[in-house]
Motif scaffolding. Structure first.
Motif, short mmCIF file in Angstrom:
data_model
loop_
_atom_site.label_atom_id
_atom_site.label_comp_id
_atom_site.label_asym_id
_atom_site.label_seq_id
_atom_site.Cartn_x
_atom_site.Cartn_y
_atom_site.Cartn_z
N ILE A 470 0.84 -1.20 0.00
CA ILE A 470 0.00 0.00 0.00
C ILE A 470 0.87 1.26 0.00
N LYS A 471 1.95 1.26 0.78
CA LYS A 471 2.85 2.43 0.80
C LYS A 471 3.49 2.64 -0.57
N ASN A 472 3.86 1.54 -1.25
CA ASN A 472 4.46 1.67 -2.57
C ASN A 472 3.48 2.21 -3.60
N HIS A 473 2.18 2.14 -3.31
CA HIS A 473 1.16 2.74 -4.18
C HIS A 473 0.79 4.16 -3.73
N GLY A 474 1.50 4.67 -2.72
CA GLY A 474 1.22 6.02 -2.23
C GLY A 474 0.06 6.09 -1.28
N GLY A 475 -0.37 4.95 -0.72
CA GLY A 475 -1.53 4.93 0.15
C GLY A 475 -1.18 4.70 1.60
N THR A 476 -2.21 4.50 2.42
CA THR A 476 -2.05 4.31 3.86
C THR A 476 -2.92 3.14 4.30
N LEU A 477 -2.35 2.26 5.14
CA LEU A 477 -3.07 1.12 5.70
C LEU A 477 -3.09 1.28 7.22
N TRP A 478 -4.25 1.11 7.85
CA TRP A 478 -4.34 1.26 9.29
C TRP A 478 -5.39 0.32 9.85
N VAL A 479 -5.41 0.21 11.19
CA VAL A 479 -6.37 -0.67 11.86
C VAL A 479 -7.03 0.09 12.99
N GLU A 480 -8.32 -0.19 13.17
CA GLU A 480 -9.06 0.29 14.33
C GLU A 480 -9.69 -0.92 14.99
N SER A 481 -9.45 -1.06 16.31
CA SER A 481 -9.89 -2.29 16.94
C SER A 481 -10.03 -2.09 18.44
N GLU A 482 -10.91 -2.90 19.04
CA GLU A 482 -11.04 -2.98 20.49
C GLU A 482 -11.11 -4.46 20.86
N PRO A 483 -10.41 -4.84 21.93
CA PRO A 483 -10.46 -6.25 22.34
C PRO A 483 -11.90 -6.71 22.57
N GLY A 484 -12.23 -7.84 21.96
CA GLY A 484 -13.56 -8.41 22.11
C GLY A 484 -14.61 -7.82 21.20
N LYS A 485 -14.27 -6.78 20.43
CA LYS A 485 -15.25 -6.12 19.58
C LYS A 485 -14.88 -6.14 18.11
#
Length: 503
Positions: A470-485
């Motif tokens: 994704i970085k090599n394509h000029g983009g951004t990868l991220w995660v949003e998370s909560e334990p158990g959810k």
């Protein structure tokens, strides 16, 4: 109309206040516009902002009551004014005075929200200092005086046992003190170092251009300096690769105007890492050829197997094919990682139907899993210029993880959207979730969360490779998370190149 729009954008970019627009018609109310003041205020570039929910600015500081006020205002479609703690990209806290208002269509439905933001850090700091300055200063002076008197010998003993070389310099770069680790590592004595100019140590062995750059050019403008690499060939002890942390001490009194340098010798560690990368690269290539042969033989056996063959034999052959394919995927990931580390990964960018490619990838994963239903919705674009195979590899990895790490669930959601001049893909599962402290390292090479490692074996390569693609394509990868959810892995990719004078 186009001229009016251009004038409006210029006006917004000229504002000293940070301005954002969010799309209330899309899930999670993502940011679809930000002006340049907002970029300067937060330290994030535009491509790192678009597609995120505003809460990413609070990072781990999620228990602020103002967040509940903002959430209720969004739910009610109402105006809201809050003062909230936000954090810049480098982790610096700043206080944000946010004015948020809904934008409604002709039917009165809230379609968007506009947020006007002002950095009030100085004002908040002044308020706090006026209330507490005298008490805090008196307390600190008492504690510091007591601490210095009681701890000088104790701290000195700690410094001597630290497994890093420590050097204290005066403003003219003369050595005031060094610890035993420095003496052992660089084979010198205290008499040869203390009171001498750093550059003159060992008959000029420390006259190192990069060290001079650190002390004379970088440190005066950037305090502290962390993980600054210096490589030097010392005549008596050989070539060393050193990691330097430098800090100017700006206390009053006895310890005024000192420079502290911590030197970590990473020569052996870097060599071990290089050998490990070489081994993985060679091993992956060597395994690829016999595995391809085995895979071919298994396929031939499956085609030539008579209908009268024993069911147990058929099942064994089928499972053999599955495990060979898993091993093939693992070796492919190792090869990708090796190419990334050596800078040899190549992108073959061509225009392709992005939405169609994602739908086909989802169909393939769906055909391979009977435990989960993959629901895909939304649209991004039918015309994107990129490396289709690598993008599909990212989708396959995110979907496979969503299925693998959510065994108690039966549903995975994929949402495609277009946010400003970016496309966005979000993959959501209802699995075990990821702790905040682990989210910071989830894309590191070979990193695996402790609980996940115990329940689900693996090497921790897939997300690292996805992030690099994704970085090599000029983009951004991220995660949003909560334990158990559960977790949502999202990435954005730019749809077109912006002008060089635009951020």
């Amino acid at each position: 109309m186009k001229q009016d729009l251009s004038l409006l954008i210029q006006a917004l970019d000229s504002s000293i206040s940070g301005i954002i627009l969010t799309d209330n018609q899309q899930p999670d109310n993502p940011i679809i516009y930000c002006n340049k003041s907002f970029e300067r205020m937060t330290g994030y570039a535009r491509h790192e902002i678009i597609g995120h929910n505003c809460r990413f600015l609070q990072k781990e500081d999620r228990n602020q009551k103002e967040r509940l006020l903002l959430r209720k205002a969004v739910e009610d479609g109402a105006e809201c004014v809050v003062e909230i703690r936000n954090y810049q990209k480098n982790g610096t806290l700043f206080w944000n005075e946010l004015y948020m208002s809904p934008i409604k269509n002709e039917q009165g439905v809230v379609c968007y929200f506009i947020g006007v933001q002002n950095d009030i850090t100085r004002r908040k700091k002044a308020e706090m200092e006026l209330l507490h300055q005298q008490e805090i200063m008196e307390s600190q002076i008492r504690q510091r005086t007591k601490s210095l008197k009681e701890s000088e010998d104790y701290l000195s003993s700690i410094v001597q046992t630290v497994r890093e070389s420590l050097v204290v310099l005066d403003p003219a770069f003369k050595v005031l003190s060094i610890n035993d680790h420095f003496l052992k590592t660089f084979k010198v004595s205290k008499e040869e170092t203390e009171g001498k100019l750093l550059y003159e140590l060992g008959n000029g062995q420390w006259d190192i251009p990069k060290l001079k750059e650190l002390l004379e050019n970088i440190l005066p403008t950037n305090n502290p300096v962390e993980e600054f690499e210096v490589e030097h060939d010392f005549p008596h002890i050989g070539k060393k690769l050193m990691l330097l942390n430098a800090h100017r001490i700006e206390l009053e009194g006895q310890y005024k105007d000192r420079i502290l340098i911590a030197i970590e010798d990473i020569t052996d560690r870097r060599e071990i890492e290089r050998r490990k990368d070489d081994f993985l690269s060679i091993a992956s290539h060597e395994l690829k050829t016999p595995l391809t042969t085995i895979k071919g033989y298994v396929q031939i056996m499956q085609r030539l197997m008579p209908d009268s063959a024993d069911d147990k034999f058929k099942d064994i052959l089928r499972k053999t094919g599955i495990y060979v394919e898993r091993l093939n995927s693992l070796i492919a990931e190792l090869l990708d990682m090796s190419r990334i580390q050596t800078g040899n990964i190549e992108l073959h960018k061509e225009e392709f139907d992005f939405d169609k490619a994602i739908h086909e990838a989802v169909e393939n994963i769906q055909a391979a899993t009977k435990t989960h239903r993959i629901i895909i919705s939304g649209k991004a674009t039918n015309n994107y210029a990129g490396d289709e195979s690598h993008i599909v590899q990212v989708i396959n990895n995110l979907l496979s993880n969503a299925v693998k790490y959510a065994p108690e669930s039966n549903e995975v959601k994929v949402y495609l959207s277009r946010v400003s001049n970016f496309l966005k893909v979000a993959v959501t599962d209802a699995g075990m979730g990821i702790k905040i402290e682990d989210q910071k390292r989830i894309f590191d090479r070979f990193f695996r969360v402790g609980e996940i490692q115990q329940r689900f074996p693996g090497m921790g390569i897939g997300l690292y490779v996805c992030d690099q693609i994704i970085k090599n394509h000029g983009g951004t990868l991220w995660v949003e998370s909560e334990p158990g959810k559960g977790s949502t892995f999202s990435f954005t990719l730019p749809l077109e190149e912006r002008n060089t004078n635009e951020r």
